[in-house]
Enzyme design. Structure first.
Site, PDB file in Angstrom:
ATOM      1  N   ARG A   1      -0.493   6.589   7.142  1.00 43.27           N
ATOM      2  CA  ARG A   1      -0.275   6.686   5.693  1.00 43.27           C
ATOM      3  C   ARG A   1      -0.892   7.959   5.124  1.00 43.27           C
ATOM      4  NH1 ARG A   1       1.505   1.584   3.970  1.00 43.27           N
ATOM      5  NH2 ARG A   1       0.509  -0.217   4.908  1.00 43.27           N
TER       6      ARG A   1
ATOM      7  N   ASP B   1       7.360   3.464  -2.029  1.00 43.51           N
ATOM      8  CA  ASP B   1       7.603   4.575  -1.109  1.00 43.51           C
ATOM      9  C   ASP B   1       9.065   4.683  -0.702  1.00 43.51           C
ATOM     10  OD1 ASP B   1       7.454   2.185   0.324  1.00 43.51           O
ATOM     11  OD2 ASP B   1       5.933   2.854   1.737  1.00 43.51           O
TER      12      ASP B   1
ATOM     13  N   LYS C   1      17.125   4.459   1.891  1.00 48.54           N
ATOM     14  CA  LYS C   1      17.941   4.312   3.114  1.00 48.54           C
ATOM     15  C   LYS C   1      19.139   3.438   2.772  1.00 48.54           C
ATOM     16  CE  LYS C   1      14.226   3.700   6.411  1.00 48.54           C
ATOM     17  NZ  LYS C   1      13.771   2.871   7.530  1.00 48.54           N
TER      18      LYS C   1
ATOM     19  N   ASP D   1       3.820   3.654   6.736  1.00 46.47           N
ATOM     20  CA  ASP D   1       2.987   3.362   7.903  1.00 46.47           C
ATOM     21  C   ASP D   1       3.764   2.816   9.082  1.00 46.47           C
ATOM     22  OD1 ASP D   1       3.438   0.790   6.489  1.00 46.47           O
ATOM     23  OD2 ASP D   1       2.173   0.011   8.084  1.00 46.47           O
TER      24      ASP D   1
ATOM     25  N   LYS E   1       0.823  -1.194   0.000  1.00 44.19           N
ATOM     26  CA  LYS E   1       0.000   0.000   0.000  1.00 44.19           C
ATOM     27  C   LYS E   1       0.871   1.264   0.000  1.00 44.19           C
ATOM     28  CE  LYS E   1      -3.267  -2.436   2.980  1.00 44.19           C
ATOM     29  NZ  LYS E   1      -3.782  -2.490   4.354  1.00 44.19           N
ATOM     30  N   GLY E   2       2.091   1.139   0.485  1.00 41.50           N
ATOM     31  CA  GLY E   2       2.927   2.310   0.758  1.00 41.50           C
ATOM     32  C   GLY E   2       3.201   3.224  -0.417  1.00 41.50           C
TER      33      GLY E   2
ATOM     34  N   PHE F   1      13.198   5.298  11.168  1.00 42.44           N
ATOM     35  CA  PHE F   1      11.895   4.751  10.804  1.00 42.44           C
ATOM     36  C   PHE F   1      10.939   5.922  10.595  1.00 42.44           C
ATOM     37  CE2 PHE F   1       7.778   2.757  11.131  1.00 42.44           C
ATOM     38  CZ  PHE F   1       7.974   1.660  10.303  1.00 42.44           C
TER      39      PHE F   1
ATOM     40  N   ASP G   1      14.624   0.209   1.203  1.00 38.78           N
ATOM     41  CA  ASP G   1      15.215   0.004   2.523  1.00 38.78           C
ATOM     42  C   ASP G   1      16.260  -1.109   2.417  1.00 38.78           C
ATOM     43  OD1 ASP G   1      15.422   0.287   5.318  1.00 38.78           O
ATOM     44  OD2 ASP G   1      13.859  -1.180   5.682  1.00 38.78           O
TER      45      ASP G   1
HETATM   46  P1  IMP Z   1      12.633  -3.366   1.726  1.00 33.37           P
HETATM   47  O1  IMP Z   1      12.175  -4.628   1.083  1.00 33.37           O
HETATM   48  O2  IMP Z   1      13.370  -3.624   3.002  1.00 33.37           O
HETATM   49  O3  IMP Z   1      13.412  -2.455   0.816  1.00 33.37           O
HETATM   50  O4  IMP Z   1      11.371  -2.651   2.248  1.00 33.37           O
HETATM   51  C1  IMP Z   1      10.592  -1.807   1.529  1.00 33.37           C
HETATM   52  C2  IMP Z   1       9.298  -1.639   2.281  1.00 33.37           C
HETATM   53  O5  IMP Z   1       9.516  -1.595   3.678  1.00 33.37           O
HETATM   54  C3  IMP Z   1       8.649  -0.325   1.947  1.00 33.37           C
HETATM   55  O6  IMP Z   1       7.767  -0.464   0.867  1.00 33.37           O
HETATM   56  C4  IMP Z   1       7.914   0.004   3.225  1.00 33.37           C
HETATM   57  O7  IMP Z   1       6.641  -0.582   3.214  1.00 33.37           O
HETATM   58  C5  IMP Z   1       8.703  -0.659   4.317  1.00 33.37           C
HETATM   59  N1  IMP Z   1       9.556   0.291   5.043  1.00 33.37           N
HETATM   60  C6  IMP Z   1      10.904   0.371   5.020  1.00 33.37           C
HETATM   61  N2  IMP Z   1      11.356   1.354   5.781  1.00 33.37           N
HETATM   62  C7  IMP Z   1      10.263   1.944   6.312  1.00 33.37           C
HETATM   63  C8  IMP Z   1      10.073   3.058   7.210  1.00 33.37           C
HETATM   64  O8  IMP Z   1      11.006   3.757   7.660  1.00 33.37           O
HETATM   65  N3  IMP Z   1       8.774   3.342   7.518  1.00 33.37           N
HETATM   66  C9  IMP Z   1       7.718   2.650   7.049  1.00 33.37           C
HETATM   67  N4  IMP Z   1       7.852   1.615   6.206  1.00 33.37           N
HETATM   68  C10 IMP Z   1       9.121   1.250   5.857  1.00 33.37           C
HETATM   69 MG    MG Z   2       5.538  -1.000   1.542  1.00 34.88          MG
END
Ligand code: IMP
Ligand code: MG
Length: 170
Positions: free
Chosen positions: A161, A96, A127, A155, A39-40, A148, A99
């Site tokens: 959100r 969004d 990040k 969220d 959803k982000g 975070f 990470d």
């Molecule tokens: P990744 O697979 O670790 O790159 O994660 C990506 C997803 O993690 C994003 O689409 C977000 O939903 C969630 N996410 C990562 N960091 C944050 C944060 O600081 N706040 C909220 N959601 C996060």
């Molecule tokens: Mg997400």
């Protein structure tokens, strides 16, 4: 708990305009399938595409890796897929935040085997300190520290959100 502002509504608008310019340039005169990761990615994506002056076809994909925790895992599951056939089409995946990178890398690989014409990725926030994969996102709004963050699609346990700016808690 106190809110610490990271990006105001105006900051976000400025970033979106810059990204839209870059994307308009990349896909000039062509059609583009934009896939928002739910959803982000939805708030960012819908604002971003309003600034694109190319032909846009919008679709959505839900991937889960976070389940309800703040920690990501390498097991990315597709909970709902796009409906459109992406073979020989230009595709932009929009999320969004980048990470660990597991989500974007997995979806990229999943789309890549469907043989799109051009496959690109876009995130509002990055990040880099948290990265677990060797993958480069094409269009990045802003790099941030290992914080975070919530708001504007991001969220904490499903909430915040709808906040039109991005902040951290302290
Ligand atoms: P990744 O697979 O670790 O790159 O994660 C990506 C997803 O993690 C994003 O689409 C977000 O939903 C969630 N996410 C990562 N960091 C944050 C944060 O600081 N706040 C909220 N959601 C996060
Ligand atoms: Mg997400």
């Amino acid at each position: 708990m106190q809110e610490n502002l990271l990006l105001s509504k105006e900051d976000i608008e400025e970033i979106n305009s810059r990204l839209a310019k870059e994307i308009n340039e990349e896909f000039k005169g062509e059609e583009l399938i934009v896939v928002a990761l739910l959803k982000g990615g939805v708030m960012f994506c819908t604002d971003l595409i309003k600034e694109l002056d190319i032909q846009v076809y919008l679709d959505f994909l839900t991937a889960s890796s976070y389940k309800n925790s703040e920690q990501s895992s390498g097991n990315v599951e597709i909970l709902s897929d796009v409906r459109v056939d992406i073979k020989d089409k230009n595709v932009l995946i929009v999320d969004d935040i980048f990470d660990t990178g597991y989500t974007m890398e997995s979806i990229y690989k999943y789309f890549e085997i469907k043989e799109p014409k051009k496959l690109k990725t876009c995130v509002l926030l990055d990040k880099p300190s948290r990265r677990k994969v060797d993958f480069q996102v094409d269009f990045i709004g802003k790099e941030i520290d290992d914080l975070f963050v919530v708001g504007y699609g991001l969220d904490y346990e499903g909430f915040y959100r709808n906040t039109p700016y991005i902040f951290t808690f302290s």
